[in-house]
Design an enzyme around this catalytic site. Structure first.
Site, PDB file in Angstrom:
ATOM      1  N   ASN A 178      -2.137  -7.195   3.857  1.00 34.44           N
ATOM      2  CA  ASN A 178      -2.026  -7.253   5.316  1.00 34.44           C
ATOM      3  C   ASN A 178      -3.334  -7.692   5.977  1.00 34.44           C
ATOM      4  O   ASN A 178      -3.345  -8.607   6.816  1.00 34.44           O
ATOM      5  CB  ASN A 178      -1.582  -5.873   5.832  1.00 34.44           C
ATOM      6  CG  ASN A 178      -1.641  -5.790   7.336  1.00 34.44           C
ATOM      7  OD1 ASN A 178      -2.642  -5.371   7.901  1.00 34.44           O
ATOM      8  ND2 ASN A 178      -0.579  -6.217   8.010  1.00 34.44           N
ATOM      9  N   LYS A 234     -14.695   5.953  12.954  1.00 32.80           N
ATOM     10  CA  LYS A 234     -14.039   4.710  13.363  1.00 32.80           C
ATOM     11  C   LYS A 234     -13.205   4.956  14.617  1.00 32.80           C
ATOM     12  O   LYS A 234     -13.294   4.232  15.607  1.00 32.80           O
ATOM     13  CB  LYS A 234     -13.142   4.226  12.230  1.00 32.80           C
ATOM     14  CG  LYS A 234     -12.401   2.937  12.502  1.00 32.80           C
ATOM     15  CD  LYS A 234     -11.222   2.734  11.550  1.00 32.80           C
ATOM     16  CE  LYS A 234     -11.650   2.783  10.100  1.00 32.80           C
ATOM     17  NZ  LYS A 234     -10.578   2.267   9.210  1.00 32.80           N
ATOM     18  N   SER A 269      -2.917   0.812  16.798  1.00 30.45           N
ATOM     19  CA  SER A 269      -1.997   1.930  16.557  1.00 30.45           C
ATOM     20  C   SER A 269      -1.973   2.859  17.758  1.00 30.45           C
ATOM     21  O   SER A 269      -0.903   3.353  18.155  1.00 30.45           O
ATOM     22  CB  SER A 269      -2.451   2.735  15.335  1.00 30.45           C
ATOM     23  OG  SER A 269      -1.989   2.145  14.149  1.00 30.45           O
ATOM     24  N   LYS A 322      -6.154  11.099   7.023  1.00 31.42           N
ATOM     25  CA  LYS A 322      -5.718  10.095   6.041  1.00 31.42           C
ATOM     26  C   LYS A 322      -4.832  10.769   5.016  1.00 31.42           C
ATOM     27  O   LYS A 322      -4.941  11.975   4.814  1.00 31.42           O
ATOM     28  CB  LYS A 322      -6.940   9.500   5.330  1.00 31.42           C
ATOM     29  CG  LYS A 322      -6.674   8.162   4.661  1.00 31.42           C
ATOM     30  CD  LYS A 322      -6.843   7.026   5.622  1.00 31.42           C
ATOM     31  CE  LYS A 322      -6.422   5.705   5.036  1.00 31.42           C
ATOM     32  NZ  LYS A 322      -6.812   4.602   5.941  1.00 31.42           N
ATOM     33  N   GLN A 338     -12.584   7.622   8.914  1.00 30.12           N
ATOM     34  CA  GLN A 338     -11.645   7.454  10.028  1.00 30.12           C
ATOM     35  C   GLN A 338     -12.100   8.219  11.274  1.00 30.12           C
ATOM     36  O   GLN A 338     -11.876   7.771  12.399  1.00 30.12           O
ATOM     37  CB  GLN A 338     -10.257   7.934   9.578  1.00 30.12           C
ATOM     38  CG  GLN A 338      -9.109   7.419  10.414  1.00 30.12           C
ATOM     39  CD  GLN A 338      -8.665   6.023  10.023  1.00 30.12           C
ATOM     40  OE1 GLN A 338      -8.520   5.721   8.857  1.00 30.12           O
ATOM     41  NE2 GLN A 338      -8.456   5.163  11.000  1.00 30.12           N
ATOM     42  N   LYS A 397      -5.241  10.852  13.176  1.00 29.01           N
ATOM     43  CA  LYS A 397      -4.691   9.495  13.114  1.00 29.01           C
ATOM     44  C   LYS A 397      -5.327   8.778  11.943  1.00 29.01           C
ATOM     45  O   LYS A 397      -6.556   8.780  11.809  1.00 29.01           O
ATOM     46  CB  LYS A 397      -5.031   8.740  14.430  1.00 29.01           C
ATOM     47  CG  LYS A 397      -4.416   7.358  14.486  1.00 29.01           C
ATOM     48  CD  LYS A 397      -2.968   7.403  14.923  1.00 29.01           C
ATOM     49  CE  LYS A 397      -2.204   6.132  14.595  1.00 29.01           C
ATOM     50  NZ  LYS A 397      -1.635   6.097  13.207  1.00 29.01           N
ATOM     51  N   THR A 440      -5.633  -5.518  12.347  1.00 25.75           N
ATOM     52  CA  THR A 440      -6.852  -5.230  11.580  1.00 25.75           C
ATOM     53  C   THR A 440      -7.586  -6.531  11.237  1.00 25.75           C
ATOM     54  O   THR A 440      -8.805  -6.652  11.442  1.00 25.75           O
ATOM     55  CB  THR A 440      -6.521  -4.435  10.300  1.00 25.75           C
ATOM     56  OG1 THR A 440      -5.673  -3.347  10.650  1.00 25.75           O
ATOM     57  CG2 THR A 440      -7.782  -3.925   9.643  1.00 25.75           C
ATOM     58  N   GLY A 476       0.071   2.712   8.027  1.00 28.85           N
ATOM     59  CA  GLY A 476      -0.053   2.096   6.708  1.00 28.85           C
ATOM     60  C   GLY A 476      -1.492   1.984   6.227  1.00 28.85           C
ATOM     61  O   GLY A 476      -2.443   2.225   6.967  1.00 28.85           O
ATOM     62  N   ASP A 477      -1.622   1.663   4.969  1.00 28.99           N
ATOM     63  CA  ASP A 477      -2.906   1.307   4.337  1.00 28.99           C
ATOM     64  C   ASP A 477      -2.494   0.594   3.050  1.00 28.99           C
ATOM     65  O   ASP A 477      -1.366   0.063   2.986  1.00 28.99           O
ATOM     66  CB  ASP A 477      -3.743   2.583   4.078  1.00 28.99           C
ATOM     67  CG  ASP A 477      -5.203   2.271   3.713  1.00 28.99           C
ATOM     68  OD1 ASP A 477      -6.013   2.076   4.625  1.00 28.99           O
ATOM     69  OD2 ASP A 477      -5.523   2.198   2.504  1.00 28.99           O
TER      70      ASP A 477
HETATM   71  P1  NDP Z   1      -2.439  -4.172   1.197  1.00 26.96           P
HETATM   72  O1  NDP Z   1      -1.802  -3.240   0.234  1.00 26.96           O
HETATM   73  O2  NDP Z   1      -1.609  -4.939   2.134  1.00 26.96           O
HETATM   74  O3  NDP Z   1      -3.358  -5.209   0.424  1.00 26.96           O
HETATM   75  C1  NDP Z   1      -4.381  -4.791  -0.416  1.00 26.96           C
HETATM   76  C2  NDP Z   1      -4.939  -5.996  -1.146  1.00 26.96           C
HETATM   77  O4  NDP Z   1      -6.106  -5.632  -1.852  1.00 26.96           O
HETATM   78  C3  NDP Z   1      -3.977  -6.557  -2.171  1.00 26.96           C
HETATM   79  O5  NDP Z   1      -4.181  -7.940  -2.285  1.00 26.96           O
HETATM   80  C4  NDP Z   1      -4.395  -5.849  -3.438  1.00 26.96           C
HETATM   81  O6  NDP Z   1      -4.085  -6.562  -4.603  1.00 26.96           O
HETATM   82  C5  NDP Z   1      -5.889  -5.766  -3.259  1.00 26.96           C
HETATM   83  N1  NDP Z   1      -6.409  -4.559  -3.916  1.00 26.96           N
HETATM   84  C6  NDP Z   1      -6.105  -3.287  -3.609  1.00 26.96           C
HETATM   85  N2  NDP Z   1      -6.739  -2.432  -4.423  1.00 26.96           N
HETATM   86  C7  NDP Z   1      -7.432  -3.193  -5.258  1.00 26.96           C
HETATM   87  C8  NDP Z   1      -8.291  -2.898  -6.336  1.00 26.96           C
HETATM   88  N3  NDP Z   1      -8.555  -1.638  -6.709  1.00 26.96           N
HETATM   89  N4  NDP Z   1      -8.871  -3.941  -6.974  1.00 26.96           N
HETATM   90  C9  NDP Z   1      -8.618  -5.232  -6.585  1.00 26.96           C
HETATM   91  N5  NDP Z   1      -7.800  -5.569  -5.570  1.00 26.96           N
HETATM   92  C10 NDP Z   1      -7.222  -4.564  -4.937  1.00 26.96           C
HETATM   93  O7  NDP Z   1      -3.505  -3.272   1.987  1.00 26.96           O
HETATM   94  P2  NDP Z   1      -4.253  -3.605   3.366  1.00 26.96           P
HETATM   95  O8  NDP Z   1      -4.459  -5.065   3.511  1.00 26.96           O
HETATM   96  O9  NDP Z   1      -3.573  -2.858   4.421  1.00 26.96           O
HETATM   97  O10 NDP Z   1      -5.656  -2.887   3.120  1.00 26.96           O
HETATM   98  C11 NDP Z   1      -6.802  -3.568   2.627  1.00 26.96           C
HETATM   99  C12 NDP Z   1      -8.051  -2.786   2.989  1.00 26.96           C
HETATM  100  O11 NDP Z   1      -8.153  -2.705   4.405  1.00 26.96           O
HETATM  101  C13 NDP Z   1      -8.106  -1.341   2.496  1.00 26.96           C
HETATM  102  O12 NDP Z   1      -9.447  -1.014   2.189  1.00 26.96           O
HETATM  103  C14 NDP Z   1      -7.650  -0.551   3.704  1.00 26.96           C
HETATM  104  O13 NDP Z   1      -8.146   0.786   3.651  1.00 26.96           O
HETATM  105  C15 NDP Z   1      -8.308  -1.345   4.812  1.00 26.96           C
HETATM  106  N6  NDP Z   1      -7.744  -1.177   6.135  1.00 26.96           N
HETATM  107  C16 NDP Z   1      -6.415  -1.393   6.380  1.00 26.96           C
HETATM  108  C17 NDP Z   1      -5.921  -1.259   7.667  1.00 26.96           C
HETATM  109  C18 NDP Z   1      -4.506  -1.567   7.994  1.00 26.96           C
HETATM  110  O14 NDP Z   1      -4.173  -1.541   9.172  1.00 26.96           O
HETATM  111  N7  NDP Z   1      -3.649  -1.884   7.041  1.00 26.96           N
HETATM  112  C19 NDP Z   1      -6.787  -0.829   8.769  1.00 26.96           C
HETATM  113  C20 NDP Z   1      -8.182  -0.702   8.430  1.00 26.96           C
HETATM  114  C21 NDP Z   1      -8.614  -0.859   7.150  1.00 26.96           C
HETATM  115  P3  NDP Z   1      -2.763  -6.156  -5.434  1.00 26.96           P
HETATM  116  O15 NDP Z   1      -1.613  -6.408  -4.520  1.00 26.96           O
HETATM  117  O16 NDP Z   1      -2.779  -7.012  -6.644  1.00 26.96           O
HETATM  118  O17 NDP Z   1      -2.931  -4.697  -5.747  1.00 26.96           O
HETATM  119  O1  2IT Z   2      -8.046   2.530   7.712  1.00 25.94           O
HETATM  120  C1  2IT Z   2      -7.384   2.424   8.768  1.00 25.94           C
HETATM  121  O2  2IT Z   2      -7.929   2.423   9.877  1.00 25.94           O
HETATM  122  C2  2IT Z   2      -5.934   2.242   8.660  1.00 25.94           C
HETATM  123  N1  2IT Z   2      -5.419   2.162   7.553  1.00 25.94           N
HETATM  124  C3  2IT Z   2      -5.094   2.177   9.898  1.00 25.94           C
HETATM  125  C4  2IT Z   2      -4.885   3.550  10.467  1.00 25.94           C
HETATM  126  C5  2IT Z   2      -3.902   3.633  11.614  1.00 25.94           C
HETATM  127  O3  2IT Z   2      -3.595   4.779  11.969  1.00 25.94           O
HETATM  128  O4  2IT Z   2      -3.481   2.620  12.153  1.00 25.94           O
END
Ligand code: NDP
Ligand code: 2IT
Length: 450
Positions: A239, A113, A382, A125, A110, A89, A208, A164-165
């Site tokens: 997100n 976590k 999830s 992943k 992961q 997952k 998240t 997603g991520d």
């Molecule tokens: P999104 O794609 O929705 O948003 C990512 C954000 O971070 C955007 O604002 C993006 O800016 C910015 N960003 C991404 N990469 C970079 C970079 N290299 N330098 C500067 N800014 C950056 O992703 P999420 O919100 O889903 O994910 C954010 C973090 O949370 C990640 O580390 C992800 O692994 C983690 N995460 C996500 C989960 C989920 O359920 N979605 C669960 C657990 C952890 P821009 O749009 O300009 O690229």
């Molecule tokens: O980093 C993470 O935990 C995620 N991007 C979410 C993973 C999931 O299966 O919901």
């Protein structure tokens, strides 16, 4: 005993040039030292050597045709890291920086976590170096369909369930799910983060970010403090950042920053959630536009950031929520955060802080929640989506949110009690790594040499 050192050296030989993966592995393994000294069975069963090696790594070519009619080629990945606790997952990341090291570090994190959630999910992943930015809907769909043409044969509701991520949200999951259904003829819970009309769970989108704030609340309550009234720094504008900001407002805190890859918004009056959602969820625009809506907000362009870190972390506040990407908090940022009075950090992003920054937080004994604990609310919800799919039910938002709150409180409790057990009561990095590892390692031993 230096089989930890030996294991890390072994990794650099067998998997060269994977710096993010070594960073994640080193942090976990170094935290395990006191456990491994007191419990010989992990060494006797070669658990360290086994746990750092993915069960399976899938890499594939993704070809698709852009709007100009040109054939484009990307690389696709799915790393099925550990299935001791359940089906693999973990999310899919679409970002130009994606490579084997990044997917492997994310898959490794992961495992622990997912173990901390207490739910039956293994660690995996995947993703691609595809850049969704600036692509038309048609291009995104064609890419997602081509990606799924290979991935579909490796996933399934009881084998591997992606989500997603970065760069993968409801739109991408919709296109991938549709193609899976077309290829297999099956309508089943093979993805999470699905649309609410076709198997998604209420509360998954928010989970998240909400979870990271619930975790901060737990951190603060353990110190007889509260998130209410706190001024907060948030990075990212995707997100996780958006729903971190939403929950901070709901709990009476004031988030004053957000950022994207081009720059940072500092809005001392408080970030406008409506403007942020409009720009990022509706228009997919740059944050630069934010100041056109709010003349009292400041935009700091990324080219003007300090050479040794990130503008967000140089602003005075009480608490910080990194929600963008890995290593976004440098040692210099950590020094600035501490000097500016930040005493609570809850990581929404995975491996948000460099190793040196983590050391600074631990030395300072602030309330620090590492990503694998603080952002586990997403994957936990999830799993709640998987449970709803397999029982053909849809739970209310209230039910999902209550479960999320209880899971985050339990993760905090596990991290804190494990940290105490090993005489480092404020070190939740150690607490998270040992508590997560124990659950996985014990299951691996019980399941034999597989
Ligand atoms: P999104 O794609 O929705 O948003 C990512 C954000 O971070 C955007 O604002 C993006 O800016 C910015 N960003 C991404 N990469 C970079 C970079 N290299 N330098 C500067 N800014 C950056 O992703 P999420 O919100 O889903 O994910 C954010 C973090 O949370 C990640 O580390 C992800 O692994 C983690 N995460 C996500 C989960 C989920 O359920 N979605 C669960 C657990 C952890 P821009 O749009 O300009 O690229
Ligand atoms: O980093 C993470 O935990 C995620 N991007 C979410 C993973 C999931 O299966 O919901």
């Amino acid at each position: 005993m230096d089989y930890i050192h030996d294991a890390l050296v072994g990794l650099s030989k067998s998997s060269p040039a994977q710096s993010e993966f070594y960073q994640a592995a080193e942090e976990v393994l170094e935290c395990l030292r006191p456990l491994l000294e007191s419990v010989p069975r992990y060494h006797e069963h070669s658990i360290i050597e086994r746990i750092v090696e993915p069960e399976r790594q899938i890499m594939f070519r993704v070809t698709w045709v852009d709007d100009a009619g040109k054939v484009q080629v990307n690389k696709g990945y799915r790393i099925q890291f550990n299935s001791a606790l359940g089906p693999y997952k973990g999310g899919l990341r679409f970002h130009p920086s994606v490579n084997a090291s990044i997917i492997k570090f994310l898959g490794f994190e992961q495992i622990f976590k997912n173990a901390l959630t207490g739910l039956p999910i293994g660690g995996g992943k995947g993703g691609s170096n595809f850049d969704p930015k600036g692509k038309s809907d048609g291009e995104i769909m064609r890419f997602c369909q081509s990606f799924m043409n290979e991935l579909y044969r490796h996933i399934g509701p009881t084998t591997d369930v992606p989500a997603g991520d970065i760069g993968v949200g409801a739109r991408e999951i919709g296109y991938m799910y549709g193609q899976y259904k077309r290829l297999t003829g099956r309508y089943e819970g093979v993805f999470t983060g699905k649309g609410l009309e076709w198997g998604g769970s209420l509360g998954r989108k928010e989970a998240t970010g909400y979870g990271a704030v619930y975790f901060a609340q737990n951190l603060l309550e353990a110190r007889k403090d509260n998130i209410e009234g706190k001024t907060c720094l948030v990075s990212g504008a995707g997100n996780v950042a958006i729903y971190t900001i939403e929950k901070l407002y709901q709990l009476g805190a004031r988030p004053i920053t957000c950022s994207d890859s081009c720059g940072t918004i500092h809005h001392p009056a408080g970030i406008s959630l409506d403007t942020l959602k409009l720009l990022k969820e509706v228009k997919r625009a740059s944050l630069r536009e934010y100041v056109e809506h709010h003349s009292d907000a400041h935009y700091i362009d990324a080219k003007d950031y300090p050479g040794d870190g990130h503008a967000v972390w140089r602003i005075k506040a009480d608490a910080a929520f990194p929600c963008a990407t890995q290593n976004e908090v440098t040692e210099a940022d950590a020094t600035a955060l501490l000097a500016n009075g930040v005493h609570c950090i809850s990581e929404g992003s995975n491996m948000a802080s460099t190793a040196a920054a983590v050391d600074r937080f631990i030395e300072a004994e602030i309330a620090y929640g590492p990503g694998k604990a603080a952002n586990a609310g997403g994957v936990a919800t999830s799993q709640l989506e998987m449970a709803q799919n397999s029982s053909m039910q849809q739970w209310s938002l209230k039910k999902v949110d209550c479960k999320l709150q209880a899971i985050m409180a339990d993760i905090h409790h596990q991290c804190a009690t494990t940290a105490k057990e090993f005489d480092q009561p404020t070190n939740l990095v150690l607490g998270a790594n040992i508590a997560g590892f124990r659950r996985v390692a014990d299951a691996m031993i019980e399941q034999g040499v597989v």
